[in-house]
Design a protein around this motif. Sequence first.
Motif, mmCIF file in Angstrom:
data_model
loop_
_atom_site.group_PDB
_atom_site.id
_atom_site.type_symbol
_atom_site.label_atom_id
_atom_site.label_comp_id
_atom_site.label_asym_id
_atom_site.label_seq_id
_atom_site.Cartn_x
_atom_site.Cartn_y
_atom_site.Cartn_z
ATOM 1 N N CYS A 1 33.502 38.866 44.349
ATOM 2 C CA CYS A 1 33.527 39.739 45.524
ATOM 3 C C CYS A 1 34.872 39.651 46.237
ATOM 4 O O CYS A 1 35.360 40.644 46.781
ATOM 5 N N GLY A 2 35.476 38.465 46.220
ATOM 6 C CA GLY A 2 36.809 38.337 46.799
ATOM 7 C C GLY A 2 37.830 39.183 46.062
ATOM 8 O O GLY A 2 38.688 39.833 46.682
ATOM 9 N N LYS A 3 37.744 39.199 44.730
ATOM 10 C CA LYS A 3 38.665 40.023 43.943
ATOM 11 C C LYS A 3 38.451 41.508 44.214
ATOM 12 O O LYS A 3 39.402 42.304 44.184
ATOM 13 N N LEU A 4 37.204 41.904 44.472
ATOM 14 C CA LEU A 4 36.905 43.314 44.742
ATOM 15 C C LEU A 4 37.188 43.708 46.187
ATOM 16 O O LEU A 4 37.161 44.894 46.523
ATOM 17 N N GLY A 5 37.429 42.722 47.036
ATOM 18 C CA GLY A 5 37.646 43.010 48.452
ATOM 19 C C GLY A 5 36.371 43.402 49.169
ATOM 20 O O GLY A 5 36.396 44.154 50.146
ATOM 21 N N TRP B 1 30.420 47.312 38.895
ATOM 22 C CA TRP B 1 31.647 46.549 38.660
ATOM 23 C C TRP B 1 31.293 45.395 37.726
ATOM 24 O O TRP B 1 30.316 44.676 37.973
ATOM 25 N N VAL B 2 32.057 45.210 36.671
ATOM 26 C CA VAL B 2 31.806 44.130 35.716
ATOM 27 C C VAL B 2 33.027 43.221 35.673
ATOM 28 O O VAL B 2 34.162 43.697 35.529
ATOM 29 N N GLY B 3 32.796 41.918 35.804
ATOM 30 C CA GLY B 3 33.878 40.940 35.728
ATOM 31 C C GLY B 3 33.730 40.065 34.497
ATOM 32 O O GLY B 3 32.665 39.488 34.264
ATOM 33 N N GLU B 4 34.796 39.978 33.705
ATOM 34 C CA GLU B 4 34.785 39.165 32.486
ATOM 35 C C GLU B 4 35.905 38.127 32.543
ATOM 36 O O GLU B 4 36.994 38.402 33.035
ATOM 37 N N ARG C 1 39.263 40.418 33.160
ATOM 38 C CA ARG C 1 39.169 41.884 33.178
ATOM 39 C C ARG C 1 38.057 42.300 34.132
ATOM 40 O O ARG C 1 36.952 41.784 34.084
ATOM 41 N N ILE C 2 38.372 43.250 35.015
ATOM 42 C CA ILE C 2 37.386 43.816 35.933
ATOM 43 C C ILE C 2 37.309 45.311 35.673
ATOM 44 O O ILE C 2 38.321 46.018 35.706
ATOM 45 N N THR C 3 36.111 45.802 35.399
ATOM 46 C CA THR C 3 35.890 47.202 35.050
ATOM 47 C C THR C 3 34.976 47.835 36.079
ATOM 48 O O THR C 3 33.948 47.260 36.453
#
Length: 405
Positions: free
Chosen positions: A111-115, A171-174, A182-184
């Motif tokens: 969630c931090g990466k997505l803001g 949103w998918v985080g790998e 990778r975030i899609t």
Amino acid sequence: MKRRIYLIGMGIGRPENMTTEARMALEHSQCIIGAKRLIDSLEGFTAPKIRAALTDEVCAAIAENPQFDPVSVVFSGDIGFYSGADALRKRMGEEYALIPLCGISSPVYFCGKLGLPWQDVHLVSAHGRQANPVGEVLCHERVLFLTGGRWRAQDICRELVNWKLGQCKIWVGERLSYPEERITAGRAQELADREFDPLAVLLAQWEGTKPVKTVPGLPDEFFLRGSVPMTKSEVRSICLSKLRLAPGDMVYDIGAGTGSVAVECAMAAPMGFVYAVEKNPEGISLIRQNREKSGTWNLKAVEGTAPQALSGLPAPDKAFIGGSSGNLKEILILLQEKNPEIRVVLTAITLETVGKALKALAGLPFDEAEIVQIGVSKAKKAGNYHMMMGQNPVFVITAQGLAHP
């Protein structure tokens, strides 16, 4: 003095993401225990290392090496978030001093990466567990899934598409925090055919119509009706109370008509699924329109005649029978075969139908049927006066299946 055991959450991804306190504990430990992947990443720490993943293995490693004090047991992510640390705590005796050291969990990092704030995110582990993505998405504003096993990220997207939630934001985080992170982002229908890492995290947000949270008995005017018969509001409310629906129930509405009962069942069982079976094409169309209007996406219209139309459906917990096309006995037999403990509620407006229902139930392993007659009158304005206009009396028959008659 109690033997010290550090329970260390290594945080998301690499050892570099550990807290300073966790690193200091590892440096002072005389032994480090953990799963192979985690142990192999700790080459920089000189203490002897034991590879053990299961709780029994970790307990045995600690007991068989009493010379080591303190000992560090390492876990991925945070020890308070679907971690093996919880099971280990319950197994360790009073001779141990357990010292928890938290890590950064994947929801916090992602969630931090997505803001995005994560205080209102509903957290679900679908990693090797039973999960209901549709129900979770319908019941919460944002849902973060830990994926793996049966529920990979693409599987969750496919399930959402299957239940008409293809426009759900995803949103998918790998490989979070690794160089190949990778975030899609996209819609469920766009990502359903993609391949994602088996241990990805997925955040879902549905912004379409959601089920109305209300007590049973929506106004009849709420539903699109056409020329198809509909179970009226007061009768519908009583039928739902007799069904005794639980949030996760699998429900059949047989002879669903407009889908009014099915819609309210879907509202009452948001973590379950409802199959509305109807042979009339106009009824099927109305069921789908009422599903869209009410946002009950956990409802699926099934066109066909029971019992044949029921054969491929999951076993139900509850069933409402509003119409049987003369196949009541065969329907009840199939319901019993699918779930011996099923609870059935059916309605009738003629004495002949009541007699047939009782005869059909008498030969099957159900408890003694409860019969209630409902007579409803509604006021209709006539000039300066109001007249009570009676509706047809309705019989409501309830029977509980017996697993061991």
